[in-house]
Design a protein around this motif. Structure first.
Motif, short mmCIF file in Angstrom:
data_model
loop_
_atom_site.label_atom_id
_atom_site.label_comp_id
_atom_site.label_asym_id
_atom_site.label_seq_id
_atom_site.Cartn_x
_atom_site.Cartn_y
_atom_site.Cartn_z
N LEU B 46 -38.08 -0.66 -8.85
CA LEU B 46 -39.40 -0.03 -8.97
C LEU B 46 -39.65 0.95 -7.83
CD1 LEU B 46 -41.63 -2.95 -10.27
CD2 LEU B 46 -40.77 -0.95 -11.51
N SER B 47 -39.29 0.54 -6.59
CA SER B 47 -39.57 1.45 -5.47
C SER B 47 -38.67 2.69 -5.57
CB SER B 47 -39.38 0.74 -4.13
OG SER B 47 -38.11 0.15 -4.07
N ALA B 48 -37.49 2.52 -6.16
CA ALA B 48 -36.63 3.68 -6.33
C ALA B 48 -37.18 4.61 -7.41
CB ALA B 48 -35.21 3.24 -6.70
N VAL B 49 -37.63 4.00 -8.51
CA VAL B 49 -38.16 4.81 -9.61
C VAL B 49 -39.40 5.57 -9.16
CG1 VAL B 49 -39.28 4.69 -11.87
CG2 VAL B 49 -37.20 3.37 -11.44
N PHE B 50 -40.28 4.87 -8.40
CA PHE B 50 -41.52 5.52 -7.98
C PHE B 50 -41.43 6.12 -6.58
CE2 PHE B 50 -42.85 2.39 -11.18
CZ PHE B 50 -43.41 3.27 -12.08
N ALA B 51 -40.20 6.38 -6.14
CA ALA B 51 -40.00 6.92 -4.79
C ALA B 51 -40.85 8.16 -4.52
CB ALA B 51 -38.52 7.22 -4.57
N ILE B 53 -43.70 8.85 -5.43
CA ILE B 53 -45.11 8.50 -5.24
C ILE B 53 -45.30 7.69 -3.96
CG2 ILE B 53 -47.07 7.26 -6.24
CD1 ILE B 53 -45.70 7.76 -8.99
N ILE B 54 -44.43 6.71 -3.74
CA ILE B 54 -44.70 5.80 -2.62
C ILE B 54 -44.09 6.24 -1.30
CG2 ILE B 54 -45.10 3.71 -3.98
CD1 ILE B 54 -42.24 2.92 -3.55
N LEU B 100 -35.43 5.52 0.11
CA LEU B 100 -36.01 5.33 -1.23
C LEU B 100 -35.42 6.33 -2.21
CD1 LEU B 100 -39.79 4.59 -0.61
CD2 LEU B 100 -37.96 3.01 -1.22
N HIS B 101 -35.35 7.61 -1.78
CA HIS B 101 -34.80 8.62 -2.67
C HIS B 101 -33.30 8.42 -2.87
CE1 HIS B 101 -38.65 10.69 -2.10
NE2 HIS B 101 -38.33 11.33 -3.23
N GLY B 102 -32.63 7.95 -1.82
CA GLY B 102 -31.19 7.69 -1.92
C GLY B 102 -30.91 6.56 -2.89
N ALA B 103 -31.73 5.49 -2.80
CA ALA B 103 -31.54 4.35 -3.70
C ALA B 103 -31.77 4.78 -5.15
CB ALA B 103 -32.51 3.24 -3.33
N ARG B 104 -32.72 5.73 -5.30
CA ARG B 104 -33.00 6.27 -6.62
C ARG B 104 -31.75 6.94 -7.21
NH1 ARG B 104 -37.73 8.68 -9.17
NH2 ARG B 104 -37.27 10.79 -9.87
N LEU B 105 -31.10 7.75 -6.37
CA LEU B 105 -29.87 8.41 -6.83
C LEU B 105 -28.77 7.38 -7.10
CD1 LEU B 105 -29.73 11.57 -4.57
CD2 LEU B 105 -29.94 11.48 -7.05
#
Lengths: 567, 315
Positions: B46-51, B53-54, B100-105
């Motif tokens: 969730l924190s990765a998806v909403f990076a 925003i958060i 957060l953005h890295g985890a998203r990728l």
């Protein structure tokens, strides 16, 4: 004082949906030298009693109440160490499957000598002599030579003799035999039962014989206990129970056993078995969708005509064709089935009868010969489109109700699939209605439609299987051992259903079975098969009264007959 | 029509009830490690998806990056700044936001490559198992050859081929897709082998023969009847493969053949940090490292639980 007494036994299996009671209020007394049969259908709790006696209840099952006494001493509270000494020493156990109850990597001698040394405190030389003596007692020829061999060098019947020798080698005075002959051929079964009976009398040992087979009980047991749903509903002398049963369940169980000696119209309606709504009269089959489309083929000609049908299977796969090895499963079989006839194929396992069914229905491509269906040679049709109208006219009911339905699909979708694929209904709601009617016809009711197959018992699943087979409005039905995986009372219901449907829809049926009494009840004509060859074809009554082929006579003589007062 | 609708409602309710009464649901609530892993995995995902925003900063927005703030330690240390909780990297990007953005990728690469290799592997496995014969031999020998290379080597090889085939600037642009394909191709064999053996067990069952008797064409039998019955083990492999794919991506990025430093994944961050490890700026590689471990571990634990829960022998 009796040899073994069980009082008020209750066995329960805790599950996360509450306690499942496998046996309750069980009282049994067994005298020395007596054989007590316990008979009942699957899930009745027969084996549970045997396992409770020797303390081998499958976890997490446990004895909740009651007591078990051997020679007047309680044995149900012994610790594991003393129980182990008791097993073998005082109680011998014979299991169902001789293939798995012997260790395949040790010789017979090693297994026998180990057990004897453990229980009888003999030295090795004595134990070896004793082992040979044990094998002689169970009528194994040349025991001195055979004892050095491994289990795979023995046939199924011989292996079961070894298992019996193993169970008896420490001279126990009480024996539990759990379905000891179920995995064996009929001919071997008779010998093993005779042997067990003799040994029991000679050694003055008591025995519990657990079986689902009324014939085995009739031939072996002195007294019999009938179990239903974890309870003993009736117990008494074998002749009395089988000849003049008191309890309704026993009556229905006995009436459900197919009679080998004469053909009856229907099995008397068996109460006490799983609830199935009677095949509904709600649907008038002659005017219903199911009864329509009678115009296929001519009614007086042969529905099916096989000419020199041949099938070989690859037994060794190889990338290049010249390296492959083949086995001839069906050798030049020819026969024909008239329209509206029930034709039986009988034979032992491996005789090629199922292979023929699979070639007719198009699962296998025959390697030679012709299949004429309603006048057309199916082997000459090349494309799927050409075959489709003929495929629709023949359907199949399979043996194993647990694998013949896709567990991931709803019953509604399973039955609707052939209707939708062959576009037999105009709209979805028409299709739904047809499915509901089909489920009613086979006695399941509308509510079955939205369930999944695992919510049904074996017999109910077989009804679903029949509903699916009827969904294409076939004229010809292949039934491959449709009841051999079912209990006798369920078998009687399913056979009744098939008979009714056959008459009302004027179906032509190829009925495959290894069970001669069932064949006699169901078929108009019978073909006998062995090793891929068709040995003889004759009218059912002729076959049973005057068999012409020697092999047929042999099969008939081995057919279990249990004589008790007529019902 | 109302009766049909009613049965649909009923069937929906039954489905929900089936899940609630099902063994999977039951075993999940009895497994503390599964619950723990699920919570962690959900938080990470969730924190990765909403990076966007958060996260307090957007690390990809050059206007927000100030080189003067480069290499600041975490906020609780003496030289740390209140503005940057986990400190900053060598370019002055907020490390927390970058993670957060890295985890998203990382998750994007993981999910995408798992889905591609799942489709590829399951498809080839279905064909191989159902058709058999020479088709089976050919597909399985290719699988055997590929299995004799480590997955990372295959991924490097695929990446290398794209590097040669594509011009440099185009390659940077497509780096994300190249790495997804590279990891996907390295992973299909597991699915194909498992599905093939399940199909061989399923295809002799009578429900498949019943389909043949009805006259259904092979592709309908395969897709409608066999596929749903072989998906159990595939789900397990997929979950465990997800963790593996995330790690392979991190490894490739760490080796410098993965995602470029302009759009850093966790692996890229660890590599950047690695260069500064001996000059005392340990936080640049440690925090992305912890994030990677937590993410991979939680997914792996979930996979282990799923494998045990679906294994009838362990019930």
């Amino acid at each position: 004082m009796s040899l073994l007494s069980i009082k008020n036994l209750k066995v329960e299996f805790p599950t996360r949906h509450g306690n499942f009671v496998a046996a309750e209020n069980v009282d049994l007394e067994i005298e020395a030298g007596e054989i007590l049969g316990i008979v009942g259908e699957s899930g009745a709790g027969k084996s549970t009693i045997g396992n409770a006696i020797i303390g081998l209840l499958e976890r997490p099952g446990r004895m909740a109440e009651g007591e078990i006494k051997l020679h007047g001493n309680r044995i149900d509270q012994l610790d594991e160490e003393m129980m182990r000494a008791l097993r073998g020493n005082s109680i011998g156990m014979i299991f169902q499957d001789p293939l798995t109850s012997l260790n395949p990597v040790e010789t017979i001698e090693a297994q026998l000598v180990e057990t004897i040394m453990l229980h009888l405190k003999m030295d090795e030389a004595q134990a070896q002599k004793h082992a040979v003596e044990q094998l002689r007692q169970v009528d194994i020829p040349d025991p001195e030579i055979r004892i050095k061999q491994y289990p795979h060098q023995f046939s199924g019947g011989m292996r079961q003799r070894v298992v019996i020798a193993l169970a008896l080698c420490a001279d126990p005075d009480f024996i539990i035999a759990d379905e000891p002959t179920t995995a064996l051929d009929v001919s071997v079964q008779a010998q093993i039962l005779e042997l067990m009976k003799g040994l029991c009398k000679k050694r003055n040992a008591g025995m519990i014989l657990i079986t689902h087979d009324m014939g085995v009980i009739a031939e072996t047991a002195d007294r019999v206990a009938v179990m239903y749903n974890g309870h003993i509903v009736e117990i008494g002398e074998t002749a009395q129970i089988l000849g003049a049963p008191n309890h309704e369940y026993t009556k229905s169980l006995i009436s459900a056993v197919p009679r080998p000696d004469k053909r009856t119209d229907r099995f008397p309606l068996v109460t006490y078995i799983e609830a199935a709504e009677e095949t509904a009269d709600l649907v008038d089959l002659s005017t219903h969708w199911l009864g329509r489309s009678r115009d296929f083929g001519t009614s007086d000609s042969d529905m099916l005509n096989l000419k020199k049908l041949h099938m070989k299977f690859i037994t060794r796969h190889a990338f290049f064709e010249r390296n492959r090895l083949y086995l001839d499963a069906v050798k030049d079989v020819s026969f024909s089935i008239k329209s509206g006839e029930v034709f039986g194929l009988v034979g032992e396992s491996g005789s090629g009868k199922s292979t023929i069914a699979r070639m007719i229905t198009g699962i296998y491509q025959p390697t030679g010969g012709e299949i004429h269906f309603a006048g057309t040679d199916l082997t000459q049709l090349k494309t799927a489109n050409d075959v489709a109208p003929y495929r629709r006219q023949m359907q199949m009911v399979f043996q194993d109700p647990f694998s013949s339905l896709n567990g991931r699909m709803r019953v509604k979708d399973i039955v609707a699939e052939p209707i939708k694929f062959h576009r037999l209904a105009e709209t979805n709601s028409e299709c739904d209605e047809i499915v509901f009617d089909l489920l009613n016809v086979v006695g399941l009711g509308d509510k079955a439609a939205i369930k999944y197959p695992h919510e049904f018992s074996g017999g109910q699943r077989q009804r679903i299987s029949i509903a699916r087979a009827l969904a294409t409005r076939p004229r010809f039905l292949v039934c491959d051992e449709p009841t051999s995986a079912l209990d006798v009372s369920i078998q009687a219901q399913i056979l009744n259903l098939l008979k009714d449907l056959q008459e009302e829809l004027n179906l032509t049926i190829l009925f495959i079975s290894h069970d001669l009494p069932v064949i006699r009840q169901m078929c108009d004509r019978v073909g006998v098969m062995r090793h891929g060859q068709l040995l003889e074809i004759s009218k059912t009554e002729d076959l049973f009264e005057n068999p012409s082929h020697e092999y047929t006579r042999e099969l008939l003589s081995l057919m279990p007959r249990f004589e008790f007062a007529s019902h | 029509m109302s009766s049909v609708k009613l049965t649909r409602m009923q069937s929906l309710k039954r489905n929900l009830a089936n899940i609630k009464n099902g063994d999977l649901w039951y075993s999940f609530w009895r497994s503390p490690s599964a619950i723990f892993a699920m919570v962690i995995a959900l938080v990470s995902i969730l924190s990765a998806v909403f990076a966007p925003i958060i996260s307090p900063y957007n690390p990809f927005d050059l206007a927000q990056v100030d080189l003067m703030d480069a290499s600041l330690p975490p906020s609780w240390m003496a030289e740390g700044s209140e503005n940057y909780f986990l400190g900053t990297d060598d370019q002055g990007r907020d490390l927390f936001s970058t993670i957060l953005h890295g985890a998203r990728l990382s998750l994007l690469v993981g999910f995408a490559s798992v889905i591609i290799s799942l489709v590829l592997g399951v498809g080839l496995g279905l064909i191989s198992g159902y058709v058999g014969g020479r088709t089976d031999v050919i597909i399985m020998r290719i699988a055997d050859v590929q299995l004799s290379f480590p997955a990372i080597l295959i991924a490097l090889l695929v990446d290398g081929i794209f590097r040669v085939a594509l011009p440099k600037d185009l390659h940077d642009l497509l780096a994300l897709y190249v790495i997804i394909v590279a990891i996907a191709i390295s992973g299909w064999v597991q699915y194909a082998r498992t599905v093939r053996s399940s199909v061989m067990a399923e295809k002799v069952k009578e429900y498949v023969q019943a389909g043949q008797v009805i006259g259904l064409p092979s592709f309908i039998i395969i897709l409608r009847h066999i596929l749903p019955n072989v998906m159990g083990p595939v789900l397990v492999i997929g979950t465990i493969h997800l963790a593996l794919a995330i790690i392979i991506e991190a490894t490739l990025s760490f080796l410098g053949v993965g995602l470029p430093p302009t759009t850093p994944s966790l692996g890229t961050l660890i590599r950047i940090g690695n260069e500064y490890l001996f000059s005392g700026e340990w936080w640049i590689s440690l925090f992305p490292g912890i994030a990677l471990v937590v993410l991979a571990l939680s997914v792996n634990l979930l996979g282990d639980w799923l494998r045990d829960a679906l294994n009838p022998k362990l019930r």
